[in-house]
Scaffold this motif. Structure first.
Motif, PDB file in Angstrom:
ATOM      1  N   ASP A 139     -70.176 149.526   0.521  1.00  0.00           N
ATOM      2  CA  ASP A 139     -70.996 148.987   1.605  1.00  0.00           C
ATOM      3  C   ASP A 139     -72.163 148.143   1.096  1.00  0.00           C
ATOM      4  N   SER A 140     -72.954 148.666   0.185  1.00  0.00           N
ATOM      5  CA  SER A 140     -74.137 147.928  -0.286  1.00  0.00           C
ATOM      6  C   SER A 140     -73.745 146.671  -1.059  1.00  0.00           C
ATOM      7  N   LEU A 141     -72.595 146.698  -1.736  1.00  0.00           N
ATOM      8  CA  LEU A 141     -72.149 145.516  -2.479  1.00  0.00           C
ATOM      9  C   LEU A 141     -71.714 144.403  -1.526  1.00  0.00           C
ATOM     10  N   TYR A 142     -70.986 144.773  -0.475  1.00  0.00           N
ATOM     11  CA  TYR A 142     -70.634 143.776   0.546  1.00  0.00           C
ATOM     12  C   TYR A 142     -71.900 143.210   1.175  1.00  0.00           C
ATOM     13  N   ARG A 143     -72.810 144.094   1.512  1.00  0.00           N
ATOM     14  CA  ARG A 143     -74.050 143.719   2.200  1.00  0.00           C
ATOM     15  C   ARG A 143     -74.862 142.716   1.365  1.00  0.00           C
ATOM     16  N   GLN A 144     -75.002 142.972   0.058  1.00  0.00           N
ATOM     17  CA  GLN A 144     -75.807 142.080  -0.774  1.00  0.00           C
ATOM     18  C   GLN A 144     -75.101 140.764  -1.078  1.00  0.00           C
ATOM     19  N   THR A 145     -73.799 140.698  -0.925  1.00  0.00           N
ATOM     20  CA  THR A 145     -73.044 139.498  -1.262  1.00  0.00           C
ATOM     21  C   THR A 145     -72.936 138.525  -0.085  1.00  0.00           C
ATOM     22  N   ALA A 146     -72.807 139.046   1.110  1.00  0.00           N
ATOM     23  CA  ALA A 146     -72.521 138.221   2.287  1.00  0.00           C
ATOM     24  C   ALA A 146     -73.757 137.530   2.848  1.00  0.00           C
ATOM     25  N   HIS A 147     -73.529 136.346   3.394  1.00  0.00           N
ATOM     26  CA  HIS A 147     -74.553 135.640   4.161  1.00  0.00           C
ATOM     27  C   HIS A 147     -74.522 136.079   5.627  1.00  0.00           C
ATOM     28  N   PHE A 148     -73.379 136.614   6.051  1.00  0.00           N
ATOM     29  CA  PHE A 148     -73.132 136.886   7.469  1.00  0.00           C
ATOM     30  C   PHE A 148     -72.072 137.978   7.535  1.00  0.00           C
ATOM     31  N   ASN A 149     -72.066 138.776   8.606  1.00  0.00           N
ATOM     32  CA  ASN A 149     -71.009 139.769   8.737  1.00  0.00           C
ATOM     33  C   ASN A 149     -70.530 139.850  10.179  1.00  0.00           C
ATOM     34  N   VAL A 150     -69.271 140.256  10.337  1.00  0.00           N
ATOM     35  CA  VAL A 150     -68.628 140.350  11.647  1.00  0.00           C
ATOM     36  C   VAL A 150     -67.797 141.623  11.692  1.00  0.00           C
ATOM     37  N   ARG A 151     -67.953 142.394  12.759  1.00  0.00           N
ATOM     38  CA  ARG A 151     -67.078 143.559  13.007  1.00  0.00           C
ATOM     39  C   ARG A 151     -65.798 143.057  13.639  1.00  0.00           C
ATOM     40  N   THR A 152     -64.664 143.458  13.103  1.00  0.00           N
ATOM     41  CA  THR A 152     -63.374 142.952  13.583  1.00  0.00           C
ATOM     42  C   THR A 152     -62.575 143.972  14.387  1.00  0.00           C
ATOM     43  N   ASP A 153     -63.129 145.158  14.598  1.00  0.00           N
ATOM     44  CA  ASP A 153     -62.374 146.235  15.251  1.00  0.00           C
ATOM     45  C   ASP A 153     -61.770 145.820  16.593  1.00  0.00           C
ATOM     46  N   ASP A 154     -62.578 145.260  17.472  1.00  0.00           N
ATOM     47  CA  ASP A 154     -62.138 145.000  18.841  1.00  0.00           C
ATOM     48  C   ASP A 154     -62.100 143.525  19.211  1.00  0.00           C
ATOM     49  N   LEU A 155     -62.217 142.645  18.223  1.00  0.00           N
ATOM     50  CA  LEU A 155     -62.200 141.216  18.507  1.00  0.00           C
ATOM     51  C   LEU A 155     -60.840 140.616  18.202  1.00  0.00           C
ATOM     52  N   VAL A 156     -60.529 139.522  18.852  1.00  0.00           N
ATOM     53  CA  VAL A 156     -59.281 138.814  18.573  1.00  0.00           C
ATOM     54  C   VAL A 156     -59.541 137.735  17.521  1.00  0.00           C
ATOM     55  N   VAL A 157     -58.496 137.360  16.811  1.00  0.00           N
ATOM     56  CA  VAL A 157     -58.598 136.418  15.701  1.00  0.00           C
ATOM     57  C   VAL A 157     -59.292 135.122  16.119  1.00  0.00           C
ATOM     58  N   GLU A 158     -58.949 134.605  17.279  1.00  0.00           N
ATOM     59  CA  GLU A 158     -59.533 133.344  17.729  1.00  0.00           C
ATOM     60  C   GLU A 158     -61.043 133.457  17.895  1.00  0.00           C
ATOM     61  N   ASP A 159     -61.513 134.568  18.463  1.00  0.00           N
ATOM     62  CA  ASP A 159     -62.957 134.757  18.664  1.00  0.00           C
ATOM     63  C   ASP A 159     -63.684 134.904  17.328  1.00  0.00           C
TER      64      ASP A 159
END
Length: 177
Positions: A139-159
């Protein structure tokens, strides 16, 4: 100037390849998957690399694949879930484009990956426990690397794709200042 790449990081099963291909199609960018590059370089599947040479050898190939993928412009780069484990990879990811962390809950990851036998890290006795442990460790490694994050659980690919494209546009405008 930051290279005009969009780089997707995140745990397995969060949608990096599917979303990445959609973004690349939308922007007319080249789609590059680091896992596919590893397979191409090794001439064998990732599961076989893990079995015959172990995870460290796979991680070495993964770093070479990332270096190759990041050495370009107008690419959407989909990465393997553990690519953030090495500090040199994190620097490449963060410095060679707009780096987006695709996130999902452990149960979502399990649902999306449980039928896939090509996931070496999930071949143990309790894949659910492995998913939870690895997500917590990374978790902390992803957090420090990314400029932006998105939860994909309930979203569709297009959105997801549309949101990332919009955010990348703002990011690159700010970089051009």
């Amino acid at each position: 100037m930051v290279p005009r790449n969009i780089i997707l990081i995140g745990f397995m099963g969060t949608g990096k390849s599917t979303v990445g291909q959609k973004i690349a199609d939308s922007l007319d960018f080249e789609f590059v998957d680091t896992d596919s590059l590893v397979v191409e370089m090794a001439g064998k599947p990732i599961t076989q690399i893990f079995e015959e040479q172990g995870e460290p050898a796979f991680r070495d190939l993964e770093t070479k694949a990332l270096e190759q993928a990041a050495d370009g412009q107008h690419r959407v780069i989909s990465t393997g879930g553990g690519i953030i484990l090495r500090s040199e990879n994190r620097a490449l990811l963060h410095g060679h484009g707009f780096c987006v962390w695709l996130r999902a809950k452990p149960e979502t990851v399990y649902e999306r990956t449980c039928a896939n036998n090509e996931r070496p890290l999930l071949q143990g006795e309790s894949p659910r426990d492995t998913i939870e442990r690895l997500l917590a460790e990374r978790d902390s490694l992803y957090r420090q690397t990314a400029h932006f994050n998105v939860r994909t659980d309930d979203l569709v690919v297009e959105d997801i794709s549309y949101g990332i494209c919009e955010s990348a546009s703002v990011f690159f405008q700010k970089q051009d200042g």
